[in-house]
Design a protein around this motif. Structure first.
Motif, PDB file in Angstrom:
ATOM      1  N   GLU A 120       0.821  -1.204   0.000  1.00 50.98           N
ATOM      2  CA  GLU A 120       0.000   0.000   0.000  1.00 50.98           C
ATOM      3  C   GLU A 120       0.858   1.258   0.000  1.00 50.98           C
ATOM      4  OE1 GLU A 120      -2.778   2.181   3.251  1.00 50.98           O
ATOM      5  OE2 GLU A 120      -3.166   0.056   2.914  1.00 50.98           O
ATOM      6  N   HIS A 121       1.841   1.297   0.874  1.00 50.97           N
ATOM      7  CA  HIS A 121       2.676   2.488   0.990  1.00 50.97           C
ATOM      8  C   HIS A 121       3.789   2.504  -0.051  1.00 50.97           C
ATOM      9  CE1 HIS A 121       0.618   3.779   4.556  1.00 50.97           C
ATOM     10  NE2 HIS A 121       0.855   2.629   5.161  1.00 50.97           N
ATOM     11  N   GLY A 122       4.161   1.367  -0.552  1.00 49.44           N
ATOM     12  CA  GLY A 122       5.252   1.292  -1.518  1.00 49.44           C
ATOM     13  C   GLY A 122       4.805   1.553  -2.945  1.00 49.44           C
ATOM     14  N   GLN A 123       3.538   1.316  -3.266  1.00 51.06           N
ATOM     15  CA  GLN A 123       3.056   1.483  -4.641  1.00 51.06           C
ATOM     16  C   GLN A 123       3.193   2.923  -5.134  1.00 51.06           C
ATOM     17  OE1 GLN A 123       2.351  -1.152  -6.493  1.00 51.06           O
ATOM     18  NE2 GLN A 123       2.227   0.221  -8.229  1.00 51.06           N
ATOM     19  N   PRO A 124       2.827   3.947  -4.343  1.00 49.30           N
ATOM     20  CA  PRO A 124       3.043   5.322  -4.826  1.00 49.30           C
ATOM     21  C   PRO A 124       4.521   5.617  -5.082  1.00 49.30           C
ATOM     22  CG  PRO A 124       1.546   5.338  -2.943  1.00 49.30           C
ATOM     23  CD  PRO A 124       2.068   3.951  -3.092  1.00 49.30           C
ATOM     24  N   VAL A 125       5.387   5.083  -4.263  1.00 47.11           N
ATOM     25  CA  VAL A 125       6.810   5.309  -4.463  1.00 47.11           C
ATOM     26  C   VAL A 125       7.268   4.642  -5.755  1.00 47.11           C
ATOM     27  CG1 VAL A 125       9.105   4.854  -3.501  1.00 47.11           C
ATOM     28  CG2 VAL A 125       7.250   5.550  -1.995  1.00 47.11           C
ATOM     29  N   VAL A 126       6.787   3.428  -6.004  1.00 47.33           N
ATOM     30  CA  VAL A 126       7.137   2.722  -7.233  1.00 47.33           C
ATOM     31  C   VAL A 126       6.613   3.485  -8.446  1.00 47.33           C
ATOM     32  CG1 VAL A 126       6.703   0.609  -8.551  1.00 47.33           C
ATOM     33  CG2 VAL A 126       7.295   0.462  -6.137  1.00 47.33           C
ATOM     34  N   ASP A 127       5.371   3.969  -8.365  1.00 46.32           N
ATOM     35  CA  ASP A 127       4.801   4.732  -9.484  1.00 46.32           C
ATOM     36  C   ASP A 127       5.595   6.011  -9.732  1.00 46.32           C
ATOM     37  OD1 ASP A 127       2.884   2.790  -9.757  1.00 46.32           O
ATOM     38  OD2 ASP A 127       1.342   3.903  -8.645  1.00 46.32           O
ATOM     39  N   GLN A 128       5.947   6.695  -8.673  1.00 46.45           N
ATOM     40  CA  GLN A 128       6.715   7.931  -8.812  1.00 46.45           C
ATOM     41  C   GLN A 128       8.097   7.630  -9.412  1.00 46.45           C
ATOM     42  OE1 GLN A 128       7.300  10.038  -5.157  1.00 46.45           O
ATOM     43  NE2 GLN A 128       8.066  11.874  -6.179  1.00 46.45           N
ATOM     44  N   ALA A 129       8.717   6.552  -8.973  1.00 48.37           N
ATOM     45  CA  ALA A 129      10.024   6.184  -9.524  1.00 48.37           C
ATOM     46  C   ALA A 129       9.912   5.864 -11.004  1.00 48.37           C
ATOM     47  CB  ALA A 129      10.598   4.990  -8.759  1.00 48.37           C
ATOM     48  N   ARG A 130       8.856   5.173 -11.396  1.00 45.00           N
ATOM     49  CA  ARG A 130       8.652   4.880 -12.823  1.00 45.00           C
ATOM     50  C   ARG A 130       8.478   6.162 -13.620  1.00 45.00           C
ATOM     51  NH1 ARG A 130       4.389  -0.027 -12.275  1.00 45.00           N
ATOM     52  NH2 ARG A 130       5.890  -1.651 -11.790  1.00 45.00           N
ATOM     53  N   SER A 131       7.687   7.097 -13.081  1.00 46.33           N
ATOM     54  CA  SER A 131       7.452   8.372 -13.762  1.00 46.33           C
ATOM     55  C   SER A 131       8.756   9.147 -13.934  1.00 46.33           C
ATOM     56  CB  SER A 131       6.440   9.197 -12.974  1.00 46.33           C
ATOM     57  OG  SER A 131       6.313  10.481 -13.505  1.00 46.33           O
ATOM     58  N   VAL A 132       9.531   9.229 -12.862  1.00 50.88           N
ATOM     59  CA  VAL A 132      10.805   9.945 -12.939  1.00 50.88           C
ATOM     60  C   VAL A 132      11.739   9.253 -13.928  1.00 50.88           C
ATOM     61  CG1 VAL A 132      12.887  10.508 -11.615  1.00 50.88           C
ATOM     62  CG2 VAL A 132      10.644  10.958 -10.641  1.00 50.88           C
ATOM     63  N   ALA A 133      11.774   7.930 -13.904  1.00 48.91           N
ATOM     64  CA  ALA A 133      12.636   7.186 -14.829  1.00 48.91           C
ATOM     65  C   ALA A 133      12.193   7.423 -16.273  1.00 48.91           C
ATOM     66  CB  ALA A 133      12.602   5.698 -14.505  1.00 48.91           C
ATOM     67  N   GLN A 134      10.883   7.473 -16.514  1.00 50.67           N
ATOM     68  CA  GLN A 134      10.384   7.726 -17.867  1.00 50.67           C
ATOM     69  C   GLN A 134      10.754   9.140 -18.328  1.00 50.67           C
ATOM     70  OE1 GLN A 134       8.986   5.402 -19.805  1.00 50.67           O
ATOM     71  NE2 GLN A 134       9.031   6.861 -21.472  1.00 50.67           N
ATOM     72  N   ASP A 135      10.613  10.128 -17.416  1.00 47.88           N
ATOM     73  CA  ASP A 135      10.992  11.508 -17.753  1.00 47.88           C
ATOM     74  C   ASP A 135      12.474  11.598 -18.082  1.00 47.88           C
ATOM     75  OD1 ASP A 135       8.382  12.245 -17.309  1.00 47.88           O
ATOM     76  OD2 ASP A 135       8.753  13.133 -15.321  1.00 47.88           O
TER      77      ASP A 135
END
Length: 198
Positions: free
Chosen positions: A139-154
């Motif tokens: 639950e708490h790790g999913q937003p961090v994973v999503d944010q990391a994916r977004s930053v990596a894509q950028d």
């Protein structure tokens, strides 16, 4: 009836004293507080013995253990004697190797604890607690994973754009340089021709 009154009184007094001592000993033996005290003392002596073995000063414990083992050996049968002797030899050898080496003893104890904990199945409460921890981590790790994916894509998009621009610049520079070399080469050829004609 050859005994006098004084002799009878003396015998009765001796019997009374003997019975009193026996009753006191029996009471001490079955008294809960005395039992607890004996158990505490036995535990203390075992801990002291282990500490002495680990820290390297176990002479007194070794001699008392040898005396106890000797008396046990004398009172037991032949087959039991050989099993006890073998087990005692193994324990003694392990104690000699660990004696005076607290780090080695700690590592052995840690390893034994890991093995025992692996053999004991998790309780229902532990399994539920582990499930809660996993759920909370998801639950708490999913937003961090999503944010990391977004930053990596950028970052990937930015690098891709920058790399394309750099490649185009290199291509343009190479083309310009090739044209310049070609024109300078042609002018050099023309100059050499004109000099040869003159």
């Amino acid at each position: 009836m050859g005994q006098s009154t004084e002799e009878l009184r003396s015998e009765i007094e001796q019997t009374r004293q003997s019975m009193t001592a026996d009753v006191d000993a029996l009471q001490d033996r079955v008294s809960p507080s005395a039992i607890v005290e004996r158990r505490k003392q036995a535990a203390r002596s075992r801990v002291q013995g282990v500490r002495d073995k680990v820290m390297g000063s176990a002479h007194g414990v070794s001699s008392s253990a040898s005396g106890t083992a000797g008396s046990a050996r004398d009172s037991a049968g032949g087959a039991v004697d050989s099993v006890k002797g073998t087990a005692q030899g193994a324990v003694s050898g392990a104690q000699d190797k660990v004696q005076g080496a607290p780090l080695a003893a700690g590592l052995v104890a840690f390893g034994a604890g890991m093995i025992v904990s692996a053999l004991i199945p998790a309780s229902e409460k532990e399994a539920v607690a582990a499930g809660h921890v996993v759920d909370a981590a998801k639950e708490h790790g999913q937003p961090v994973v999503d944010q990391a994916r977004s930053v990596a894509q950028d970052v990937a998009d930015s690098v891709k754009g920058t790399a394309a621009e750099a490649a185009q610049e290199v291509k343009d520079t190479a083309t310009d340089s090739a044209d310049k070399v070609r024109s300078e080469g042609q002018s050099g050829v023309d100059e050499v021709r004109s000099q040869t004609r003159s």
